[in-house]
Design a protein around this motif. Structure first.
Motif, PDB file in Angstrom:
ATOM      1  N   PHE A  93     -27.493  -5.382  60.413  1.00  0.00           N
ATOM      2  CA  PHE A  93     -26.024  -4.990  60.659  1.00  0.00           C
ATOM      3  C   PHE A  93     -25.821  -5.196  61.980  1.00  0.00           C
ATOM      4  CE2 PHE A  93     -26.373  -2.102  57.385  1.00  0.00           C
ATOM      5  CZ  PHE A  93     -24.840  -2.419  56.346  1.00  0.00           C
ATOM      6  N   THR A  94     -26.390  -5.571  63.222  1.00  0.00           N
ATOM      7  CA  THR A  94     -26.480  -6.672  64.147  1.00  0.00           C
ATOM      8  C   THR A  94     -26.540  -7.229  63.502  1.00  0.00           C
ATOM      9  OG1 THR A  94     -27.760  -4.366  65.364  1.00  0.00           O
ATOM     10  CG2 THR A  94     -27.051  -6.364  66.484  1.00  0.00           C
ATOM     11  N   GLU A  95     -27.073  -8.204  63.345  1.00  0.00           N
ATOM     12  CA  GLU A  95     -27.011  -9.582  63.031  1.00  0.00           C
ATOM     13  C   GLU A  95     -25.854  -9.699  62.421  1.00  0.00           C
ATOM     14  OE1 GLU A  95     -29.199 -12.662  64.096  1.00  0.00           O
ATOM     15  OE2 GLU A  95     -30.194 -10.909  64.906  1.00  0.00           O
ATOM     16  N   ALA A  96     -24.809  -9.191  61.424  1.00  0.00           N
ATOM     17  CA  ALA A  96     -24.216  -9.306  60.509  1.00  0.00           C
ATOM     18  C   ALA A  96     -22.697  -9.572  61.544  1.00  0.00           C
ATOM     19  CB  ALA A  96     -23.530  -8.354  59.941  1.00  0.00           C
ATOM     20  N   GLU A  97     -22.785  -8.558  62.890  1.00  0.00           N
ATOM     21  CA  GLU A  97     -21.609  -8.695  64.386  1.00  0.00           C
ATOM     22  C   GLU A  97     -21.717  -9.864  64.450  1.00  0.00           C
ATOM     23  OE1 GLU A  97     -19.550  -5.613  67.562  1.00  0.00           O
ATOM     24  OE2 GLU A  97     -21.818  -5.014  65.581  1.00  0.00           O
ATOM     25  N   LYS A  98     -22.945 -10.226  65.382  1.00  0.00           N
ATOM     26  CA  LYS A  98     -22.752 -11.153  65.942  1.00  0.00           C
ATOM     27  C   LYS A  98     -22.522 -12.457  65.199  1.00  0.00           C
ATOM     28  CE  LYS A  98     -26.741  -9.848  68.350  1.00  0.00           C
ATOM     29  NZ  LYS A  98     -28.636 -10.571  68.798  1.00  0.00           N
ATOM     30  N   LYS A  99     -22.607 -12.525  63.571  1.00  0.00           N
ATOM     31  CA  LYS A  99     -22.337 -13.516  63.287  1.00  0.00           C
ATOM     32  C   LYS A  99     -20.912 -13.811  62.909  1.00  0.00           C
ATOM     33  CE  LYS A  99     -26.224 -14.707  60.131  1.00  0.00           C
ATOM     34  NZ  LYS A  99     -26.679 -15.247  58.811  1.00  0.00           N
ATOM     35  N   LEU A 100     -19.838 -11.947  63.052  1.00  0.00           N
ATOM     36  CA  LEU A 100     -18.642 -12.243  62.558  1.00  0.00           C
ATOM     37  C   LEU A 100     -17.947 -13.163  63.489  1.00  0.00           C
ATOM     38  CD1 LEU A 100     -18.235  -8.381  61.719  1.00  0.00           C
ATOM     39  CD2 LEU A 100     -17.425 -10.846  59.848  1.00  0.00           C
ATOM     40  N   GLN A 101     -18.672 -12.645  65.091  1.00  0.00           N
ATOM     41  CA  GLN A 101     -18.148 -13.166  66.632  1.00  0.00           C
ATOM     42  C   GLN A 101     -18.202 -14.001  66.593  1.00  0.00           C
ATOM     43  OE1 GLN A 101     -20.711 -10.747  69.204  1.00  0.00           O
ATOM     44  NE2 GLN A 101     -19.297  -8.865  68.553  1.00  0.00           N
ATOM     45  N   GLN A 102     -19.094 -15.031  65.911  1.00  0.00           N
ATOM     46  CA  GLN A 102     -19.376 -16.523  66.179  1.00  0.00           C
ATOM     47  C   GLN A 102     -18.676 -17.100  64.990  1.00  0.00           C
ATOM     48  OE1 GLN A 102     -23.548 -16.903  66.056  1.00  0.00           O
ATOM     49  NE2 GLN A 102     -24.122 -15.604  68.289  1.00  0.00           N
ATOM     50  N   LEU A 103     -18.244 -16.739  64.360  1.00  0.00           N
ATOM     51  CA  LEU A 103     -17.313 -17.052  63.159  1.00  0.00           C
ATOM     52  C   LEU A 103     -16.585 -18.549  63.227  1.00  0.00           C
ATOM     53  CD1 LEU A 103     -16.119 -14.588  61.013  1.00  0.00           C
ATOM     54  CD2 LEU A 103     -17.767 -15.675  60.137  1.00  0.00           C
ATOM     55  N   PRO A 104     -17.243 -19.807  62.349  1.00  0.00           N
ATOM     56  CA  PRO A 104     -15.987 -21.166  62.925  1.00  0.00           C
ATOM     57  C   PRO A 104     -14.667 -20.711  63.312  1.00  0.00           C
ATOM     58  CG  PRO A 104     -17.438 -21.346  61.421  1.00  0.00           C
ATOM     59  CD  PRO A 104     -18.000 -19.738  60.766  1.00  0.00           C
ATOM     60  N   ALA A 105     -13.550 -21.467  63.791  1.00  0.00           N
ATOM     61  CA  ALA A 105     -12.256 -21.062  64.544  1.00  0.00           C
ATOM     62  C   ALA A 105     -11.492 -20.766  62.568  1.00  0.00           C
ATOM     63  CB  ALA A 105     -12.074 -21.672  64.894  1.00  0.00           C
ATOM     64  N   ASP A 106     -11.853 -21.903  61.417  1.00  0.00           N
ATOM     65  CA  ASP A 106     -10.736 -21.550  60.781  1.00  0.00           C
ATOM     66  C   ASP A 106     -11.139 -20.235  59.947  1.00  0.00           C
ATOM     67  OD1 ASP A 106     -13.328 -22.726  59.772  1.00  0.00           O
ATOM     68  OD2 ASP A 106     -12.163 -23.601  57.863  1.00  0.00           O
ATOM     69  N   GLN A 107     -12.632 -19.938  59.369  1.00  0.00           N
ATOM     70  CA  GLN A 107     -12.533 -19.011  58.879  1.00  0.00           C
ATOM     71  C   GLN A 107     -11.746 -17.982  59.756  1.00  0.00           C
ATOM     72  OE1 GLN A 107     -16.947 -19.132  57.737  1.00  0.00           O
ATOM     73  NE2 GLN A 107     -16.551 -21.034  57.240  1.00  0.00           N
ATOM     74  N   TRP A 108     -12.352 -17.470  60.499  1.00  0.00           N
ATOM     75  CA  TRP A 108     -11.940 -16.777  62.083  1.00  0.00           C
ATOM     76  C   TRP A 108     -10.687 -16.167  61.842  1.00  0.00           C
ATOM     77  CZ3 TRP A 108      -8.887 -16.416  66.020  1.00  0.00           C
ATOM     78  CH2 TRP A 108      -8.563 -15.010  66.973  1.00  0.00           C
ATOM     79  N   GLU A 109      -9.820 -17.726  62.494  1.00  0.00           N
ATOM     80  CA  GLU A 109      -8.317 -17.324  62.490  1.00  0.00           C
ATOM     81  C   GLU A 109      -8.411 -16.256  60.729  1.00  0.00           C
ATOM     82  OE1 GLU A 109      -4.241 -20.493  62.433  1.00  0.00           O
ATOM     83  OE2 GLU A 109      -5.656 -20.235  64.138  1.00  0.00           O
ATOM     84  N   LYS A 110      -8.087 -17.234  59.744  1.00  0.00           N
ATOM     85  CA  LYS A 110      -8.247 -16.446  57.946  1.00  0.00           C
ATOM     86  C   LYS A 110      -8.671 -14.874  58.494  1.00  0.00           C
ATOM     87  CE  LYS A 110      -9.328 -20.659  55.249  1.00  0.00           C
ATOM     88  NZ  LYS A 110      -9.729 -21.110  54.527  1.00  0.00           N
TER      89      LYS A 110
END
Length: 202
Positions: A86-103
């Motif tokens: 779950f820690t890694e999942a949170e890190k990946k959320l914070q490092q999403l590509p710009a288009d995925q983050w915006e969606k």
């Protein structure tokens, strides 16, 4: 002479009686001794049997304790792995590509906005994204959904690292990544554990 014979006879009879009494007493003594020995042997066997039972019980308990400790250690390791996942999942959320983050953020805002006029609390690292057109796109999406597109940015930076919080006049919506993961974890931790371990985690 007759008196002497009588006395001899008495002595003989008395000796015979004494001998008989001694013989009977010896028999009783032997019988009692046999009973005592038998009782002692029975007690010894009882003690030995109980000692074996106690030893078996101690051994059983030791095995049980060892099994419980082993299971406890295994579960601790599994929990650590889950925590890391779950820690890694949170890190990946914070490092999403710009288009995925915006969606993702757009989905959270559109679902969380009740009035279309909320104030967005965002991490300092994301603020420029909103100021460079993302906030305007969010407001247009709200307008298209039939709500006033009047979202604004809070002057206060969020204390979390990713996601967004919508502060409204009557209620707030917490779309911060830590909260989203906490909710996800409470619902799907068992499923994640099944994927990782193919075993139950309690």
């Amino acid at each position: 002479m007759a008196i002497n014979k009588i006395i001899d006879k008495i002595n003989q009879e008395t000796a015979a009686e004494v001998a008989a009494m001694m013989s009977e007493a010896q028999k009783k003594a032997d019988a009692n001794a046999a009973k005592i020995v038998a009782a002692a042997r029975a007690k010894v066997k009882e003690i030995e049997d109980q000692a074996k039972l106690d030893a078996d019980e101690v051994s059983r308990r030791q095995i049980l304790i060892a099994e419980l400790e082993s299971r406890k250690a295994a579960l601790n390791v599994q929990r650590e792995v889950l925590e890391q996942a779950f820690t890694e999942a949170e890190k990946k959320l914070q490092q999403l590509p710009a288009d995925q983050w915006e969606k993702l953020i757009a989905k959270l805002v559109l679902e969380g906005s009740q009035t279309g006029t909320e104030q967005l609390v965002v991490p300092a690292v994301d603020r420029q994204k909103y100021e460079r057109g993302f906030l305007a796109r969010l407001n247009r999406s709200l307008t298209a959904a039939g709500k006033p597109g009047k979202l604004t940015l809070s002057p206060e930076a969020a204390k979390f690292n990713g996601g967004v919080i919508l502060e409204g006049a009557d209620s707030d919506y917490d779309g911060s990544f830590p909260t989203l993961l906490k909710i996800f974890r409470s619902k799907y931790e068992h499923d994640v554990a099944e994927i990782l371990f193919r075993a139950e985690v309690k």
